[in-house]
Design an enzyme around this catalytic site. Structure first.
Site, PDB file in Angstrom:
ATOM      1  N   LYS A   1      -7.771 -17.391  -1.800  1.00 40.71           N
ATOM      2  CA  LYS A   1      -6.443 -16.826  -1.549  1.00 40.71           C
ATOM      3  C   LYS A   1      -5.400 -17.525  -2.433  1.00 40.71           C
ATOM      4  O   LYS A   1      -5.754 -18.112  -3.445  1.00 40.71           O
ATOM      5  CB  LYS A   1      -6.103 -16.968  -0.065  1.00 40.71           C
ATOM      6  CG  LYS A   1      -6.981 -16.094   0.829  1.00 40.71           C
ATOM      7  CD  LYS A   1      -6.714 -14.618   0.586  1.00 40.71           C
ATOM      8  CE  LYS A   1      -7.654 -13.715   1.376  1.00 40.71           C
ATOM      9  NZ  LYS A   1      -7.241 -13.430   2.712  1.00 40.71           N
ATOM     10  N   GLU A   2      -4.134 -17.476  -2.023  1.00 37.11           N
ATOM     11  CA  GLU A   2      -3.045 -18.053  -2.816  1.00 37.11           C
ATOM     12  C   GLU A   2      -3.414 -19.447  -3.325  1.00 37.11           C
ATOM     13  O   GLU A   2      -2.998 -19.886  -4.379  1.00 37.11           O
ATOM     14  CB  GLU A   2      -1.770 -18.108  -1.986  1.00 37.11           C
ATOM     15  CG  GLU A   2      -1.019 -16.788  -1.904  1.00 37.11           C
ATOM     16  CD  GLU A   2      -1.588 -15.820  -0.886  1.00 37.11           C
ATOM     17  OE1 GLU A   2      -2.746 -16.006  -0.440  1.00 37.11           O
ATOM     18  OE2 GLU A   2      -0.882 -14.848  -0.557  1.00 37.11           O
TER      19      GLU A   2
ATOM     20  N   ASN B   1       1.997 -13.441  -8.222  1.00 33.12           N
ATOM     21  CA  ASN B   1       0.780 -13.897  -7.537  1.00 33.12           C
ATOM     22  C   ASN B   1       0.399 -12.884  -6.464  1.00 33.12           C
ATOM     23  O   ASN B   1      -0.134 -13.228  -5.423  1.00 33.12           O
ATOM     24  CB  ASN B   1       1.032 -15.279  -6.922  1.00 33.12           C
ATOM     25  CG  ASN B   1      -0.278 -15.989  -6.563  1.00 33.12           C
ATOM     26  OD1 ASN B   1      -1.368 -15.524  -6.916  1.00 33.12           O
ATOM     27  ND2 ASN B   1      -0.171 -17.093  -5.856  1.00 33.12           N
TER      28      ASN B   1
ATOM     29  N   SER C   1     -13.645  -9.987  -1.451  1.00 31.27           N
ATOM     30  CA  SER C   1     -12.302  -9.631  -1.025  1.00 31.27           C
ATOM     31  C   SER C   1     -12.307  -8.153  -0.694  1.00 31.27           C
ATOM     32  O   SER C   1     -12.817  -7.339  -1.473  1.00 31.27           O
ATOM     33  CB  SER C   1     -11.299  -9.915  -2.143  1.00 31.27           C
ATOM     34  OG  SER C   1     -10.080  -9.251  -1.866  1.00 31.27           O
TER      35      SER C   1
ATOM     36  N   ASP D   1       6.192 -10.251  -3.545  1.00 31.02           N
ATOM     37  CA  ASP D   1       5.077  -9.335  -3.822  1.00 31.02           C
ATOM     38  C   ASP D   1       5.509  -7.875  -3.880  1.00 31.02           C
ATOM     39  O   ASP D   1       4.993  -7.102  -4.686  1.00 31.02           O
ATOM     40  CB  ASP D   1       3.966  -9.510  -2.773  1.00 31.02           C
ATOM     41  CG  ASP D   1       3.175 -10.796  -3.015  1.00 31.02           C
ATOM     42  OD1 ASP D   1       3.680 -11.658  -3.766  1.00 31.02           O
ATOM     43  OD2 ASP D   1       2.070 -10.928  -2.462  1.00 31.02           O
TER      44      ASP D   1
ATOM     45  N   ASP E   1      -6.027 -14.261   7.782  1.00 30.59           N
ATOM     46  CA  ASP E   1      -4.723 -14.874   7.486  1.00 30.59           C
ATOM     47  C   ASP E   1      -4.150 -15.580   8.712  1.00 30.59           C
ATOM     48  O   ASP E   1      -3.694 -16.719   8.636  1.00 30.59           O
ATOM     49  CB  ASP E   1      -3.734 -13.820   6.994  1.00 30.59           C
ATOM     50  CG  ASP E   1      -3.995 -13.450   5.546  1.00 30.59           C
ATOM     51  OD1 ASP E   1      -4.945 -14.027   4.959  1.00 30.59           O
ATOM     52  OD2 ASP E   1      -3.271 -12.604   5.010  1.00 30.59           O
TER      53      ASP E   1
ATOM     54  N   ARG F   1       0.842  -1.201   0.000  1.00 25.65           N
ATOM     55  CA  ARG F   1       0.000   0.000   0.000  1.00 25.65           C
ATOM     56  C   ARG F   1       0.876   1.248   0.000  1.00 25.65           C
ATOM     57  O   ARG F   1       0.649   2.187  -0.768  1.00 25.65           O
ATOM     58  CB  ARG F   1      -0.899   0.019   1.235  1.00 25.65           C
ATOM     59  CG  ARG F   1      -2.140  -0.864   1.119  1.00 25.65           C
ATOM     60  CD  ARG F   1      -2.877  -0.837   2.459  1.00 25.65           C
ATOM     61  NE  ARG F   1      -4.116  -1.566   2.514  1.00 25.65           N
ATOM     62  CZ  ARG F   1      -4.236  -2.886   2.602  1.00 25.65           C
ATOM     63  NH1 ARG F   1      -3.149  -3.647   2.570  1.00 25.65           N
ATOM     64  NH2 ARG F   1      -5.419  -3.469   2.693  1.00 25.65           N
TER      65      ARG F   1
ATOM     66  N   HIS G   1       2.707 -19.329   1.031  1.00 25.04           N
ATOM     67  CA  HIS G   1       3.618 -19.039   2.149  1.00 25.04           C
ATOM     68  C   HIS G   1       3.024 -19.394   3.507  1.00 25.04           C
ATOM     69  O   HIS G   1       3.704 -19.927   4.368  1.00 25.04           O
ATOM     70  CB  HIS G   1       4.005 -17.557   2.105  1.00 25.04           C
ATOM     71  CG  HIS G   1       2.835 -16.604   2.074  1.00 25.04           C
ATOM     72  ND1 HIS G   1       2.780 -15.471   2.808  1.00 25.04           N
ATOM     73  CD2 HIS G   1       1.655 -16.633   1.395  1.00 25.04           C
ATOM     74  CE1 HIS G   1       1.644 -14.834   2.576  1.00 25.04           C
ATOM     75  NE2 HIS G   1       0.955 -15.522   1.716  1.00 25.04           N
ATOM     76  N   ARG G   2       1.755 -19.104   3.688  1.00 24.80           N
ATOM     77  CA  ARG G   2       1.180 -19.330   5.026  1.00 24.80           C
ATOM     78  C   ARG G   2       0.997 -20.818   5.332  1.00 24.80           C
ATOM     79  O   ARG G   2       1.109 -21.238   6.478  1.00 24.80           O
ATOM     80  CB  ARG G   2      -0.135 -18.573   5.199  1.00 24.80           C
ATOM     81  CG  ARG G   2       0.044 -17.095   5.031  1.00 24.80           C
ATOM     82  CD  ARG G   2      -0.883 -16.247   5.860  1.00 24.80           C
ATOM     83  NE  ARG G   2      -0.588 -14.853   5.578  1.00 24.80           N
ATOM     84  CZ  ARG G   2       0.426 -14.174   6.103  1.00 24.80           C
ATOM     85  NH1 ARG G   2       1.233 -14.738   6.981  1.00 24.80           N
ATOM     86  NH2 ARG G   2       0.645 -12.930   5.764  1.00 24.80           N
TER      87      ARG G   2
ATOM     88  N   LYS H   1       7.183 -14.998  -0.170  1.00 25.94           N
ATOM     89  CA  LYS H   1       6.115 -14.037  -0.445  1.00 25.94           C
ATOM     90  C   LYS H   1       6.022 -12.981   0.659  1.00 25.94           C
ATOM     91  O   LYS H   1       5.778 -11.813   0.378  1.00 25.94           O
ATOM     92  CB  LYS H   1       4.794 -14.782  -0.576  1.00 25.94           C
ATOM     93  CG  LYS H   1       3.658 -13.950  -1.120  1.00 25.94           C
ATOM     94  CD  LYS H   1       2.503 -14.865  -1.479  1.00 25.94           C
ATOM     95  CE  LYS H   1       1.275 -14.135  -1.867  1.00 25.94           C
ATOM     96  NZ  LYS H   1       1.180 -13.562  -3.146  1.00 25.94           N
TER      97      LYS H   1
END
Ligand code: DC
Length: 677
Positions: free
Chosen positions: A356-357, A95, A176, A52, A329, A30, A404-405, A432
């Site tokens: 999500k991903e 992504n 989203s 990202d 998340d 952002r 990643h998560r 990521k």
């Protein structure tokens, strides 16, 4: 960062210490876009370095912003400040949803011709609701693949068409929150003499992310008022103005893994709990409320402005039934904490996981089941019951879906009570948001030494063991010990101290060996401040090493140093006595041999390629003499350990030997072999 095909985590026993977390992904991207839209130069501190943010920085450069990345995690951006962006441009966004959505909106309002695309998964992540809202305004956006999904084209070659701004702009909020964030960041560009109203259709999910957006907009001079998170008004005359300097908070979702570790792991070595630096209880990120959920499960969490401290409280953890809409998340971390809870944990209102991903509900369910949990999944919930007994846990190879998560939260399974290792496939996907996640994990986690795997590769000189061991270490992400180098360095240090290498000086050389100021860094060997990488590689240095290594007291003095290499996640050690003396409990011992002729030939080619002159016959005589010396000495003579697998590699290539060692290693692992994805 670990870029191996997989990373095996040995069973972890305890954890304690301090971690510094990287900057938040949502805040980083952002801030980058806001800086790019502003007048003036913004210095962004503590920016996250990740896939990202990389695609965002590249995109900003492509559209004509000045980006100065020479300051490490401090990046300077000179914004467009009313200038038209450079166009036409084809922009690849990987992504990164946090780049795709806001850039689509911003570029549509800036004018120009752009094609925005990403990896295949990005082309499955919806963007239709945002495009509908922009089209409603009068923007011309075409889908280049499937309707409703990237890739897409913004076709404003003739400038931005007249926009319909008098009526409220309507956007769905239940898919989203990134669509609303995208509009909130883009529409100030169009605010002239009139204010602009955005209306959310349907319930707004992930409200905390909108709160972050509003906070950051305010830092860049844009005031947005809202009524009950349903109607947002951007003031007339809004203009983006750089705040000069801005600091990025550490990622509160990344903090969730260490909060969980603090709640799950026993304390270690007198140290209590985990301290997290970079984010505190006053964070502007919604995911900080993960702390409440972790407390409900049993964690004891304290904190201040920029730090958190976590200790184990209730144990086993307590199961919870929680609406997770406010921490989408971080809630994934709760699903893995549920493995350590008494009873069944239900996480509700998580439909956003599906877009999500990866489809995170399906992914979490599949992987938790592999570990032995009972999992029920629905359209918008997941229910996890841990393995009934310790013996019901299973060693699993966790597929990570380029998410990643998934990779980070399943590392917590390594604390399982059954003492089973956990394999994380494609560990580099953590890049990521947290490229050094596993390094941070290993800096606080502790395993019983006996559980840290060691692969020993012993053998005579020039048998190829060094090259093979280094390659095996690299493929597994393990540490590497070249024990021969330690003897070579000891010999060099002795000679530099004026000590002849003989029995008369044994005690003094041993004392020197005990406090050897040696460091291995990026393939270089440093003795004190001196780079001795090449000095210790000569034939003479090898002979001196062989002589020093025959002194029993010196060998003893070097044991602790060699043991200190046995650290998480594992070690590959090469030498003469790795399997027989130093790591007798190693689960895999390889004894590598090759004929004397073959070894002389290899050594010859090695020397010639480095520009040294050499004679094959002399080399062969030298190495046979050295073998005889190493094999006949009284302490730790060169010989295969009883349980070593002997491999004559005279006719094999290095790659073949490496594959053979890895195959032997794989056979010893409890994981079923799965396809890498
Ligand atoms: O592997 P290398 O050629 O770098 O080893 C140099 C000498 O060090 C070798 O001739 C014997 C000694 N050495 C040893 O005694 N024990 C080890 N584990 C490694 C090396």
């Amino acid at each position: 960062m670990y870029s191996t095909a997989f990373l095996d985590l040995p069973p972890l026993q305890a954890a304690a210490g301090e971690v510094h977390l990287p900057g938040s992904k949502s805040i980083s991207n952002r801030v980058l876009l806001l800086a790019a839209l502003s007048s003036g130069t913004t210095t962004v501190h503590d920016l996250l370095a990740s896939d990202d943010t990389r695609v965002m920085l590249d995109a900003l450069r492509q559209i004509g912003c000045m980006v100065d990345e020479t300051g490490g995690s401090t990046v300077r951006i000179t914004g467009l400040g009313g200038r038209a962006p450079q166009s036409p441009a084809k922009i690849f966004l990987g992504n990164a949803g946090t780049a795709m959505r806001p850039l689509t909106a911003a570029l549509a309002l800036l004018g120009g011709e752009f094609e925005l695309s990403g990896v295949p998964r990005m082309h499955e992540r919806p963007i239709g609701d945002l495009v509908d809202a922009l089209r409603q305004l009068g923007c011309r956006i075409d889908y280049l693949g499937n309707d409703g999904y990237p890739p897409l084209r913004i076709a404003h070659a003739q400038g931005v068409p007249a926009l319909a701004l008098s009526a409220p702009i309507r956007v769905r909020g239940d898919m989203s929150s990134q669509f609303l964030t995208a509009l909130l960041m883009a529409l100030p560009l169009a605010a002239g003499t009139q204010s602009i109203v955005i209306e959310v259709v349907g319930e707004l999910i992930s409200r905390p992310y909108i709160a972050i957006t509003l906070q950051l907009l305010a830092r860049f001079g844009i005031v947005v008022e809202h009524q009950n998170w349903q109607r947002f008004t951007i003031a007339a005359g809004s203009r983006y103005q750089s705040p000069g300097d801005i600091h990025v908070e550490a990622d509160a979702s990344s903090a969730s893994y260490f909060i969980a570790i603090g709640a799950i792991a026993a304390s270690a070595g007198g140290q209590k709990g985990i301290k997290i630096q970079g984010v505190g209880l006053d964070s502007i990120q919604g995911d900080i409320r993960f702390v409440e959920a972790a407390r409900a499960m049993g964690a004891v969490v304290t904190g201040g402005p920029n730090w958190l401290q976590i200790e184990r409280g209730a144990w086993p953890l307590q199961a919870i039934d929680l609406d997770c809409n406010h921490i989408p998340d971080a809630a994934m971390t709760l699903a893995v904490m549920a493995l350590y809870a008494k009873g069944t944990t239900t996480l509700r209102n998580i439909a956003s996981w599906r877009v999500k991903e990866t489809d995170r509900i399906a992914a979490m369910a599949t992987e938790l089941r592999k570990l032995g949990a009972t999992v029920e999944e629905g359209a918008d919930f997941i229910r996890v019951t841990p393995p009934a007994q310790t013996t019901d846990w299973q060693a699993a190879s966790i597929h990570t879906y380029d998410d990643h998560r998934v990779a980070m939260c399943f590392s917590l399974a390594a604390f399982n009570p059954a003492g089973l290792p956990v394999r994380i496939e494609d560990p580099k996907c953590v890049a990521k948001t947290f490229p050094d996640y596993f390094e941070a994990l290993f800096s606080v986690a502790q395993a019983e030494t006996a559980r840290i795997p060691v692969i020993c590769i012993d053998g005579p000189t020039a048998s190829g063991k060094g090259t093979v061991a280094a390659a095996v270490a690299q493929r597994l992400g393990y540490r590497f010990l070249d024990s021969g180098a330690i003897y070579r360095i000891t010999a060099l240090a002795a000679l530099r101290a004026g000590l002849a290498i003989d029995a008369d000086h044994e005690a003094r050389i041993a004392t020197l060996a005990q406090t050897l100021p040696v460091r291995f860094e990026d393939g270089r060997v440093l003795l004190g401040g001196d780079d001795v990488t090449d000095t210790i590689r000569t034939e003479e240095a090898g002979m001196n090493a062989s002589r020093v290594s025959a002194l029993p007291t010196v060998r003893k003095a070097l044991v602790n140093l060699q043991h200190s290499f046995r650290r998480l996640p594992g070690l590959v050690a090469d030498g003469r006595d790795m399997g027989t003396v130093i790591f007798p409990d190693a689960p895999l011992k390889v004894y590598l041999t090759a004929s004397a002729a073959c070894r002389a030939d290899r050594r010859y080619k090695q020397l010639i390629s480095k520009g040294f002159s050499a004679s094959i016959d002399d080399l062969r005589a030298d190495l046979e003499a050295r073998d005889a010396k190493d094999s006949s000495r009284s302490v730790a003579p060169l010989k295969p350990a009883q349980d070593a697998l002997v491999l004559d590699n005279s006719t094999l290539t290095i790659d073949e030997v490496v594959e053979q060692v890895l195959a032997w290693w794989q056979e010893l692992q409890p994981f079923a072999v799965t396809a890498q994805g």
